[in-house]
Motif scaffolding. Structure first.
Motif, mmCIF file in Angstrom:
data_model
loop_
_atom_site.group_PDB
_atom_site.id
_atom_site.type_symbol
_atom_site.label_atom_id
_atom_site.label_comp_id
_atom_site.label_asym_id
_atom_site.label_seq_id
_atom_site.Cartn_x
_atom_site.Cartn_y
_atom_site.Cartn_z
ATOM 1 N N ARG A 67 0.918 -1.452 -0.149
ATOM 2 C CA ARG A 67 -0.107 -0.071 -0.313
ATOM 3 C C ARG A 67 0.315 0.977 -0.155
ATOM 4 N NH1 ARG A 67 -5.331 -1.374 1.686
ATOM 5 N NH2 ARG A 67 -5.571 0.708 1.281
ATOM 6 N N HIS A 68 1.730 1.429 1.048
ATOM 7 C CA HIS A 68 2.748 2.131 0.743
ATOM 8 C C HIS A 68 3.530 2.449 -0.440
ATOM 9 C CE1 HIS A 68 5.879 5.256 3.141
ATOM 10 N NE2 HIS A 68 6.707 4.686 2.003
ATOM 11 N N PHE A 69 4.035 1.281 -1.418
ATOM 12 C CA PHE A 69 4.501 1.894 -2.151
ATOM 13 C C PHE A 69 3.471 2.522 -3.879
ATOM 14 C CE2 PHE A 69 9.325 1.063 -2.137
ATOM 15 C CZ PHE A 69 9.640 0.451 -0.662
ATOM 16 N N ALA A 70 2.509 1.910 -3.394
ATOM 17 C CA ALA A 70 1.727 2.176 -4.109
ATOM 18 C C ALA A 70 0.916 3.845 -4.577
ATOM 19 C CB ALA A 70 -0.343 1.361 -4.170
ATOM 20 N N GLY A 71 1.261 4.101 -3.073
ATOM 21 C CA GLY A 71 0.898 5.641 -2.893
ATOM 22 C C GLY A 71 2.290 6.453 -3.655
ATOM 23 N N PHE A 72 2.977 5.891 -4.196
ATOM 24 C CA PHE A 72 4.343 6.952 -4.589
ATOM 25 C C PHE A 72 3.695 6.745 -6.204
ATOM 26 C CE2 PHE A 72 7.633 4.106 -2.241
ATOM 27 C CZ PHE A 72 7.575 4.556 -0.896
ATOM 28 N N TYR A 73 3.762 6.215 -6.478
ATOM 29 C CA TYR A 73 2.792 6.205 -8.678
ATOM 30 C C TYR A 73 1.628 7.234 -8.484
ATOM 31 C CZ TYR A 73 6.458 2.858 -8.428
ATOM 32 O OH TYR A 73 7.735 2.263 -7.484
ATOM 33 N N PRO A 74 1.612 8.062 -9.728
ATOM 34 C CA PRO A 74 0.504 8.445 -10.590
ATOM 35 C C PRO A 74 -1.034 7.337 -10.308
ATOM 36 C CG PRO A 74 2.434 8.354 -12.426
ATOM 37 C CD PRO A 74 2.933 8.175 -10.895
ATOM 38 N N ALA A 75 -0.552 5.828 -11.113
ATOM 39 C CA ALA A 75 -1.490 5.552 -11.909
ATOM 40 C C ALA A 75 -1.035 4.129 -11.512
ATOM 41 C CB ALA A 75 -2.055 5.496 -13.224
ATOM 42 N N GLY A 76 -0.744 3.855 -10.274
ATOM 43 C CA GLY A 76 -0.379 2.118 -9.572
ATOM 44 C C GLY A 76 -1.906 1.983 -9.382
ATOM 45 N N ARG A 77 -1.611 -0.012 -9.532
ATOM 46 C CA ARG A 77 -2.015 -0.842 -9.197
ATOM 47 C C ARG A 77 -2.880 -0.821 -8.175
ATOM 48 N NH1 ARG A 77 1.298 -3.835 -12.618
ATOM 49 N NH2 ARG A 77 1.004 -4.781 -14.476
ATOM 50 N N ASP A 78 -4.346 -1.029 -8.031
ATOM 51 C CA ASP A 78 -4.978 -1.510 -6.735
ATOM 52 C C ASP A 78 -3.851 -2.484 -5.950
ATOM 53 O OD1 ASP A 78 -6.095 -1.901 -4.278
ATOM 54 O OD2 ASP A 78 -8.007 -3.101 -6.081
ATOM 55 N N PRO A 79 -2.921 -2.161 -4.894
ATOM 56 C CA PRO A 79 -2.467 -2.820 -4.355
ATOM 57 C C PRO A 79 -2.953 -3.889 -3.493
ATOM 58 C CG PRO A 79 -2.789 -0.628 -3.112
ATOM 59 C CD PRO A 79 -3.688 -1.022 -4.041
ATOM 60 N N GLU A 80 -4.536 -4.601 -3.440
ATOM 61 C CA GLU A 80 -4.999 -5.720 -2.979
ATOM 62 C C GLU A 80 -5.149 -7.051 -4.780
ATOM 63 O OE1 GLU A 80 -5.876 -6.212 0.082
ATOM 64 O OE2 GLU A 80 -5.295 -4.534 0.588
ATOM 65 N N GLU A 81 -4.964 -6.201 -5.043
ATOM 66 C CA GLU A 81 -4.714 -6.687 -7.222
ATOM 67 C C GLU A 81 -3.564 -7.417 -6.879
ATOM 68 O OE1 GLU A 81 -6.427 -5.033 -9.707
ATOM 69 O OE2 GLU A 81 -8.388 -4.434 -9.297
ATOM 70 N N VAL A 82 -2.741 -6.392 -6.309
ATOM 71 C CA VAL A 82 -1.377 -6.585 -6.617
ATOM 72 C C VAL A 82 -1.037 -7.822 -5.805
ATOM 73 C CG1 VAL A 82 1.263 -6.499 -6.194
ATOM 74 C CG2 VAL A 82 -0.847 -4.902 -7.166
ATOM 75 N N ILE A 83 -1.607 -7.801 -4.699
ATOM 76 C CA ILE A 83 -1.551 -9.136 -3.345
ATOM 77 C C ILE A 83 -1.940 -11.018 -3.927
ATOM 78 C CG2 ILE A 83 -1.968 -9.810 -0.970
ATOM 79 C CD1 ILE A 83 -1.296 -6.750 -0.092
ATOM 80 N N ASP A 84 -3.222 -10.502 -4.219
ATOM 81 C CA ASP A 84 -3.499 -11.623 -5.354
ATOM 82 C C ASP A 84 -2.782 -11.985 -6.161
ATOM 83 O OD1 ASP A 84 -5.724 -11.872 -3.405
ATOM 84 O OD2 ASP A 84 -7.231 -10.461 -4.264
ATOM 85 N N ALA A 85 -2.396 -11.272 -6.955
ATOM 86 C CA ALA A 85 -1.689 -11.536 -7.596
ATOM 87 C C ALA A 85 0.064 -12.213 -7.509
ATOM 88 C CB ALA A 85 -1.019 -10.662 -9.103
ATOM 89 N N VAL A 86 0.579 -11.955 -6.606
ATOM 90 C CA VAL A 86 2.121 -12.434 -6.276
ATOM 91 C C VAL A 86 1.374 -13.368 -5.126
ATOM 92 C CG1 VAL A 86 3.171 -9.962 -6.904
ATOM 93 C CG2 VAL A 86 2.404 -11.072 -4.710
ATOM 94 N N GLY A 87 0.481 -14.194 -5.207
ATOM 95 C CA GLY A 87 -0.226 -14.599 -4.318
ATOM 96 C C GLY A 87 0.342 -14.835 -3.123
ATOM 97 N N LEU A 88 0.376 -13.792 -2.560
ATOM 98 C CA LEU A 88 0.501 -13.528 -0.839
ATOM 99 C C LEU A 88 -0.628 -12.927 0.027
ATOM 100 C CD1 LEU A 88 4.055 -11.473 -0.932
ATOM 101 C CD2 LEU A 88 3.660 -13.389 -0.510
ATOM 102 N N ARG A 89 -1.359 -13.413 -0.545
ATOM 103 C CA ARG A 89 -3.170 -13.470 0.304
ATOM 104 C C ARG A 89 -2.672 -13.616 1.477
ATOM 105 N NH1 ARG A 89 -5.352 -9.287 0.824
ATOM 106 N NH2 ARG A 89 -6.018 -9.433 -1.243
ATOM 107 N N GLU A 90 -2.641 -14.929 1.867
ATOM 108 C CA GLU A 90 -2.720 -15.193 2.847
ATOM 109 C C GLU A 90 -1.136 -15.195 3.933
ATOM 110 O OE1 GLU A 90 -1.895 -19.629 2.098
ATOM 111 O OE2 GLU A 90 -3.747 -19.932 1.361
#
Lengths: 317, 285
Positions: free
Chosen positions: A106-129
């Motif tokens: 979430r913190h790194f997402a805030g650095f960018y003007p058009a970042g991805r949704d942090p929750e989607e990214v967590i799912d995409a890399v398989g770190l939801r658990e």
């Protein structure tokens, strides 16, 4: 390569890049072009200049000379807007261990003007658990997935992956590769450096082999090294029990000839046609050819009972 | 993940703006705070060291005065300003010199450098963390001194105004010198070993553990070069009665000199810091 790729824009363009450290010429006139949407692998032994080159492209290092354009800009003067279009996954990571996966993404997402949704990214890399786990408590593979999450959360057009799967178990590597492929499907251009030839073979659209600060070969993984380096090796055991090997562009013709002249009988024990792996080709390119390749090039269809045939037999035993 | 990246020109025409450095500074302060409170040993050290020192010294020397030439102030009252100054140095200079060295070593700085996070936002985050920790730590110390050791708190506005500028200038100088000093340790592991002795020696020679007037004059001269002596003296001018100036070597509070020395270190720290700051380890080129 095919014409469609030629027509696409280049994302990285390097001409005549040079960088010297003291007396060591780390990069010595390197040329490189990476096209939009491809996974481009850079292979080479340690000290070949891979990391220096990549770090110049990432804007971490200055160069001595040469033209470098990354996403249309010179990395040496790339500002925030330019950085927001890049994703960088560095080699080793053991930083910010007290923060959790979700906090960091979430913190790194805030650095960018058009970042991805942090929750989607967590799912995409398989770190939801593991979203509430501190980085300190992640396994090596999970940590690497977090690194990738932080690298892609800004929705980069170009992603640098520096030896991303070092220390992974085979299953983790396979699922990591799938993740990288899915990024390409999303339109991300990826520059990958790796020590693993199978990784390059599996992922890369094109491979550059770097040696002594220069690109010594550049092609698709299947065609790297050219037709000569790609010649298969035919191995067989003659009627007298000696083993033979020969390198040829036409293995079928050789087998037919051998059968015709009686060097092979109908049973053809030990008959093999071996295609050089990317690893064989790579080792030959960087000048440390594998011993098997060296001996097969030296061995020809030796007459029966010759010393060469016997020595091959002895080696085989 | 399914959404594809908008092409370049689309980004430009959509008017996507980079987040402001100030907003990111606030984000950084938040993340710095979270990381800080989870490093339990650091939290305990930062907040309890001045308190424990206060308790030990005030207890051992309870009932005694720091006095010279017939004028004296209670020990705890003389010790408090020195401890406030030390606390500021710990939370600003020591913690920053160590934490930046560690973050350089473990790759935090390099990772942040690879993002569009502006360098100033990183430092805003550090400053935010230092301000909050220093305020909490100083408040705890003042409450302890006032309630347990009956140290009188100043009641006039001008004393608190002096407190404010010495506090702000001291914290700022400590912060900037901490950034500059962070380039000295060769690794994160050695950072504490390199920083702690500097801090410890300064505490002994700057009138924190011993009354400054009682130190040998050469030691006073050496201490006068460094900021801690002046921070302690500035804080004494806040928490000691007006007449206690006679205990100072110069016989006055020397506010002008205090501001000048702290200001000079601020400038030196800034110049050195800007010239030596690195995002990467030394062995990383």
């Amino acid at each position: 390569m095919d014409t469609t790729r030629r027509e696409t824009r280049s994302v990285i363009d390097v001409r005549g890049l040079r960088k010297r450290y003291g007396t060591k010429q780390a990069v010595d006139g390197l040329d490189l072009r990476v096209d939009q949407g491809e996974i481009f692998a850079v292979l080479g032994p340690n000290g070949a200049g891979k990391t220096t080159t990549v770090e110049i492209l990432e804007g971490f290092r200055d160069r001595d000379s040469g033209e470098v354009t990354v996403l249309g800009q010179d990395p040496a003067s790339g500002g925030r807007a330019w950085r927001s279009r890049l994703g960088v996954v560095l080699q080793d990571s053991r930083d910010q261990v007290e923060l959790t996966v979700r906090e960091l993404v979430r913190h790194f997402a805030g650095f960018y003007p058009a970042g991805r949704d942090p929750e989607e990214v967590i799912d995409a890399v398989g770190l939801r658990e593991k979203e509430s786990t501190r980085a300190r408590h992640l396994s090596g593979g999970q940590r690497r997935r977090l690194d990738v999450a932080l690298g892609i959360v800004g929705r980069p057009e170009l992603l640098f992956l520096d030896e991303p799967t070092t220390g992974f178990d085979p299953q983790a590597r396979r699922s990591f590769w799938e993740l990288v492929r899915s990024l390409r499907e999303d339109g991300t251009t990826i520059l990958l450096t790796t020590h693993y030839l199978d990784e390059a073979a599996f992922l890369a659209d094109r491979v550059a082999v770097v040696r002594d600060g220069r690109v010594v070969a550049l092609d698709t993984p299947d065609a790297l090294g050219g037709p000569q380096a790609r010649r298969p090796v035919v191995r067989w055991t003659g009627p007298d029990g000696t083993t033979h090997a020969e390198r040829t562009t036409h293995p079928e013709r050789l087998v037919a000839e051998l059968t015709a002249n009686g060097a092979l009988d109908g049973e053809a024990p030990g008959l093999q046609v071996e295609h050089p792996s990317l690893e064989d080709v790579y080792l030959e390119l960087i000048g440390t050819a594998a011993p098997t390749t060296a001996s097969t090039t030296a061995t020809t269809t030796a007459p029966e009972g010759s010393t060469q045939g016997r020595s091959t037999e002895e080696v085989a035993r | 993940m399914s959404a594809t990246a908008p092409p370049d020109d689309a980004r430009a025409t959509a008017g996507l703006r980079l987040p402001s450095a100030a907003r990111l500074g606030i984000d950084r302060t938040g993340i710095e705070l979270r990381a800080f409170v989870r490093e339990r040993d650091a939290v305990i050290f930062i907040f309890t060291y001045p308190l424990i020192m206060m308790v030990i010294f005030a207890t051992v020397f309870s009932g005694q005065d720091q006095s010279a030439d017939g004028y004296g102030v209670p020990f705890a009252q003389y010790f408090l300003p020195g401890m406030v100054a030390t606390g500021i140095m710990l939370t600003s200079f020591q913690s920053l010199a160590t934490s930046i060295a560690v973050e350089r070593d473990d790759g935090t700085l390099k990772r942040l450098r690879a993002t569009p996070l502006p360098a100033v936002s990183y430092f805003y985050g550090k400053i935010g963390l230092i301000l909050l920790t220093t305020i909490v730590q100083t408040s705890l110390l003042l409450v302890l001194a006032a309630t347990v050791y009956d140290v009188p708190m100043p009641a006039d506005v001008s004393s608190w105004a002096t407190f404010a500028w010495v506090f702000v200038l001291g914290t700022t100088t400590g912060t900037i010198c901490g950034v500059a000093f962070s380039s000295l340790p060769r690794s994160g592991k050695s950072a504490t070993a390199v920083v702690t002795p500097v801090v410890l020696v300064l505490q002994f020679i700057s009138g924190v553990f011993f009354a400054f007037f009682a130190l040998p004059s050469w030691m006073q001269t050496v201490a006068s070069v460094f900021p801690l002596k002046w921070m302690a003296q500035g804080m004494r001018s806040v928490f000691l009665p007006h007449d206690a100036q006679v205990l100072e070597v110069a016989g006055t509070w020397q506010h002008g000199a205090t501001a000048a020395v702290l200001g000079a270190w601020l400038v030196v720290g800034l110049v050195v810091g800007i010239r030596t700051f690195r995002w990467r380890r030394r062995d990383d080129g």
